[in-house]
Enzyme design. Sequence first.
Site, PDB file in Angstrom:
ATOM      1  N   SER A  55       4.547  -6.248 -34.952  1.00  0.00           N
ATOM      2  CA  SER A  55       3.858  -5.040 -34.484  1.00  0.00           C
ATOM      3  C   SER A  55       4.092  -4.810 -33.003  1.00  0.00           C
ATOM      4  O   SER A  55       3.755  -3.755 -32.482  1.00  0.00           O
ATOM      5  CB  SER A  55       2.350  -5.199 -34.663  1.00  0.00           C
ATOM      6  OG  SER A  55       2.031  -5.502 -35.971  1.00  0.00           O
ATOM      7  N   HIS A  60       9.260  -1.832 -38.708  1.00  0.00           N
ATOM      8  CA  HIS A  60       7.806  -1.914 -38.581  1.00  0.00           C
ATOM      9  C   HIS A  60       7.098  -1.002 -39.580  1.00  0.00           C
ATOM     10  O   HIS A  60       6.932   0.193 -39.358  1.00  0.00           O
ATOM     11  CB  HIS A  60       7.398  -1.568 -37.132  1.00  0.00           C
ATOM     12  CG  HIS A  60       5.946  -1.707 -36.879  1.00  0.00           C
ATOM     13  ND1 HIS A  60       5.233  -0.875 -36.051  1.00  0.00           N
ATOM     14  CD2 HIS A  60       5.051  -2.599 -37.365  1.00  0.00           C
ATOM     15  CE1 HIS A  60       3.967  -1.242 -36.034  1.00  0.00           C
ATOM     16  NE2 HIS A  60       3.825  -2.289 -36.826  1.00  0.00           N
ATOM     17  N   GLU A  84       8.582   2.398 -38.271  1.00  0.00           N
ATOM     18  CA  GLU A  84       9.268   2.480 -36.973  1.00  0.00           C
ATOM     19  C   GLU A  84      10.484   1.559 -37.048  1.00  0.00           C
ATOM     20  O   GLU A  84      10.352   0.391 -37.419  1.00  0.00           O
ATOM     21  CB  GLU A  84       8.351   1.994 -35.843  1.00  0.00           C
ATOM     22  CG  GLU A  84       7.248   2.973 -35.497  1.00  0.00           C
ATOM     23  CD  GLU A  84       6.360   2.469 -34.353  1.00  0.00           C
ATOM     24  OE1 GLU A  84       6.074   3.248 -33.454  1.00  0.00           O
ATOM     25  OE2 GLU A  84       5.942   1.301 -34.375  1.00  0.00           O
ATOM     26  N   ASN A 106       1.409   1.435 -32.172  1.00  0.00           N
ATOM     27  CA  ASN A 106       0.408   0.480 -31.668  1.00  0.00           C
ATOM     28  C   ASN A 106       0.188   0.583 -30.164  1.00  0.00           C
ATOM     29  O   ASN A 106      -0.878   0.218 -29.673  1.00  0.00           O
ATOM     30  CB  ASN A 106       0.787  -0.949 -32.057  1.00  0.00           C
ATOM     31  CG  ASN A 106       0.539  -1.167 -33.536  1.00  0.00           C
ATOM     32  OD1 ASN A 106      -0.375  -0.584 -34.100  1.00  0.00           O
ATOM     33  ND2 ASN A 106       1.355  -1.987 -34.167  1.00  0.00           N
TER      34      ASN A 106
END
Length: 293
Positions: free
Chosen positions: A121, A142, A154, A192
């Site tokens: 992450s 991701h 991602e 994130n």
Amino acid sequence: MDVNIQKVGVIGAGQMGNGIAHVSALAGYDVLLSDVSLDRCQAALATINGNMTRQVAKGNISEEDRKAALDRIKPTEKLEDLADVDIAIESAVENETVKRSIYAKLCPHLKPEAILGTNTSSISITRLAASTDRPERFIGVHFMNPVPVMELVELVRGIATEDETFDHCRKYVESVGKTVAVAEDFPAFMVNRILLPMINEAIYTLYEGVGSVEAIDTAMRLGANHPMGPLQLADFIGLDTCLSIMQVLYEGLADSKYRPCPLLVKYVEAGWLGRKTQRGFYDYRGEEPVPTR
Ligand SMILES: NC(=O)c1ccc[n+]([C@@H]2O[C@H](COP(=O)([O-])OP(=O)(O)OC[C@H]3O[C@@H](n4cnc5c(N)ncnc54)[C@H](O)[C@@H]3O)[C@@H](O)[C@H]2O)c1
């Protein structure tokens, strides 16, 4: 070196790993699902079966799809069993030392042309890639949680990632029904980088007594139209994962605005990691979640 992705290895059969195995198997890939013990793999298979059964009940997939997909997933506790996968996606705990040690053990068994992806992450793809024998074929893949539901992936190139690796990965991600957003390799990428400071701020809001768990979540659901409150979302992500991401942002960007809230640290130290341990900002052991503060 070209590779035709047909067989997918997943390392780490936790909430993300089982989701990656789930969508890959439904898309027709053979999947090897590995973890530190066969028990964990079996638990993941039971979760996948439960999630697919729900998809059948909703009419999203057929019973035949469920059976065929489950048959395509083989559990293993031995990394050497991943010798013939075309892409291995590491989805073990968000800890750089653990990830590096997995790559050190795994790479000697992988085919030279196999792609190695990580579902991290937040950790630098370039740095993780540099610890392997294949930085050109290393990439960040991701997925979002829960994998069968969330549409975004991602894709993150490390400094050495070859275009061919990126193109194969994009094809694989699109073939499992997801949409790619390309992120540069900076701490926590895009989703994130934006989401976790908001969650951390919600925990500070709780820590400073501005609002209760329930008030903060209600405020953001009804006041900002978020589908779930930030503390409920933190429990869903896993508080250990939230803390790791904040630490990566704090250290990677060297800015005090990313300092993890001490209350988040306390919950993690207590082992109250959210839904996966039945307790976090809510207690999930009864019929209904009950706020813990
Ligand atoms: N939770 C999220 O919302 C989310 C979203 C996107 C990405 N991620 C990332 O996905 C990865 C996994 O997160 P998760 O939420 O599934 O965590 P989790 O705690 O549910 O699962 C992690 C799994 O890794 C296994 N593991 C630990 N050491 C291992 C080893 N040496 N070899 C093989 N397996 C090992 C554990 O046994 C466990 O089953 C992390 O890098 C995390 O940052 C998490």
